[in-house]
Each structure stands twice: as structure tokens, then as C-alpha cells.
Design an enzyme around this catalytic site. Sequence first.
Site, PDB file in Angstrom:
ATOM      1  N   THR A 122       0.812  -1.211   0.000  1.00 14.98           N
ATOM      2  CA  THR A 122       0.000   0.000   0.000  1.00 14.98           C
ATOM      3  C   THR A 122       0.850   1.266   0.000  1.00 14.98           C
ATOM      4  O   THR A 122       1.983   1.277   0.517  1.00 14.98           O
ATOM      5  CB  THR A 122      -0.902   0.022   1.253  1.00 14.98           C
ATOM      6  N   TYR A 146      -1.483   0.402  10.255  1.00 15.99           N
ATOM      7  CA  TYR A 146      -1.806  -0.257   8.991  1.00 15.99           C
ATOM      8  C   TYR A 146      -0.610  -0.195   8.044  1.00 15.99           C
ATOM      9  O   TYR A 146      -0.139  -1.215   7.534  1.00 15.99           O
ATOM     10  CB  TYR A 146      -3.032   0.385   8.338  1.00 15.99           C
TER      11      TYR A 146
END
Length: 335
Positions: A122, A146
Site C-alpha cells: 500500500t 496499517y
Amino acid sequence: MTDKPFAVMVTGGAGYIGSHAVLALADAGWPVVVLDNLVTGFRWAVDPRATLVEGDVGDEALVGRAIGEHGIGAIMHFAGSVVVPESVKNPLKYYGNNTANSRALIAAAVAGGVRHFIFSSTAATYGVPDESPVTEATPQVPINPYGMSKLMTEIMLKDVAAAHPLNYCALRYFNVAGADPQGRSGQSTAGATHLIKVANEAATGKRGHVAIFGTDYATPDGTGVRDYIHVTDLAAAHLLALDALIADPAASHVYNCGYGRGFSVLEVLDAVERASGVTIERRMEPRRAGDPDALIAANDAIVRAFGWRPAHDDLDTIVAHALAWERHLGRRNAG
């Protein structure tokens, strides 16, 4: 019969991006095994051409059995938790689901002789970058659990590839949106936080308004700018990555996945209104901590290396496909 040399395991293949990768693999003739615990995924989202193994990626024994029984030669790893604010509130969930479970999956892959691994990473690994567009060499300084949980998996893969006969490709996604153009899959998770999904929910009457977090960014209209990539183009990039890993087993890769240009929150909402014919109520809210003004991918590396040619690089197309899927979900849930 297939001419493919092995089967591909897709973890999280009952979820949003994973289900589109399954479609792309099956369309290309690959035998596919989906591993999903169905906590956030949907059994109905798994293409019938794939074999579903219900279970957790952190279960090394289960993964090992599946690798052996189905002749798995490559893994595409999508399973994990993806909500940034939740990761701040519950970091151990993210280090468990994303980092520890990835470690178990990689261990099972090494033990089972799997040679190729494609990882769903990501842009959150970059944190708040100092440059735009963001290149693969931009420093990775995650600002939330995250992003850090995904970066830790990238580091594990790099170290494991140096020590074992396994090569990998980590693809750093920017803002994934849209749905299968044929209407076979789309983003179905309840409580999604992605703007295009949220806006389409508002356009179809599933929520009353859309919150705009900040109007004082250093952008043309004051709202945050993001690089939105169609999920089908992203799935195609995964197939090209698989081909590249097979072609040169000694080489591993890390690439950004985006279009190299961005759209603001207001531009996205305008596009959803154009597609739906519905006026969306917009509510201005304070900025969220850590949101950069703009987050845009430099994608020339993947274009050059893989010959990746996006087919759906158009905001109105992305929104139209997402809206069609949202309407389909409405009919499905009503029925």
C-alpha cells in the site's frame, strides 16, 4: 486441462481486490485456490471456477496442506485488515492479521516449495511523503499501524527471498476503486471508508451524506487529491507480476500501482453526481490527522518493467462501474 505449470493460491480471494484477481487469473486459464476465512469476504464473491478453502492464512498447517493438495506454485496475498483509523485504535489486530499472519503464510510457502509470492502492499507505507508524485524510492515512513504492518511484510519478503528460493513482487496500491466491468464482483464490505464507495452509497440512498474531511489543503479546490486506480487494471498488474516472477526466478520487484494523476474529493463527488443524476449532500468536517494534501503515484516503473497498460484510466468509467455494482448490491440485498 490447463497449460499452466501450477495452481495459484489467492488469500482473501472472497474480498474486494482478491476476488478481482481471481477473475483475472481464471479468465487467463490459471487454476485458482482461494483461501479466505470469510470474516470480511463473501462466499458468493468467489468465482465458481476457483476452489475455496475456508480458513485463516495464519494457520500454517492448513496452508501447508492446501499447498500440497492443490499443487500451489504461487501465492497472491490479499488477506488482511485495511481500515486505517481502526489500526490506530487497535494496532495489535493489524500486527496480528497483517504482519504475524503474513509471516505464517510465508513460512508455509517456503516449507511447501512455493517459488513465487505477490503481495498486496500500500501507499500507506510512505506515510506523508515529501514529494509528489511518489516513486518507489520515496522514503517509507508509515504514520499508522496499517502502513507499518504492511511495510514489515515487505521487509520479511525481502529477507526471505535472499535466504530461500522464492521471489516476490510487492505492489503498493494507491486508491483502489471501481468494479468488474462485466458486473461479476465489486466492493461489497459494509462500513467501507473509501470515497467512491461511500459516495455511491449516498447516491443510492444507503447513507444520507458524504463527509469532506478538510477544505484547506494546498490543492486547486482545497480538498485532498488522490490517485484512483480501477480494480480491474490492478488485477491485470498482478498477472503481469506473476509472469515476470516466473520468467526470472532470481528477480524480485516492488512497484507502485496508480495512474500518475489525481482527483480531488470534490471532483470525485461531481463525477458520482454526473453518473447517478443524484445530488449528494456534502458535509464539511475537520481535517483528519496525517492526511496528505495529495498522494499520487509515479507509475513509470511498472509501465516500463511489465508493459502494464491500464484499460480503465478514467474517473467517470471508474465511478460508473462502481455505481453499477452498488445498484446490483441494492437489488441483491432487497431480494
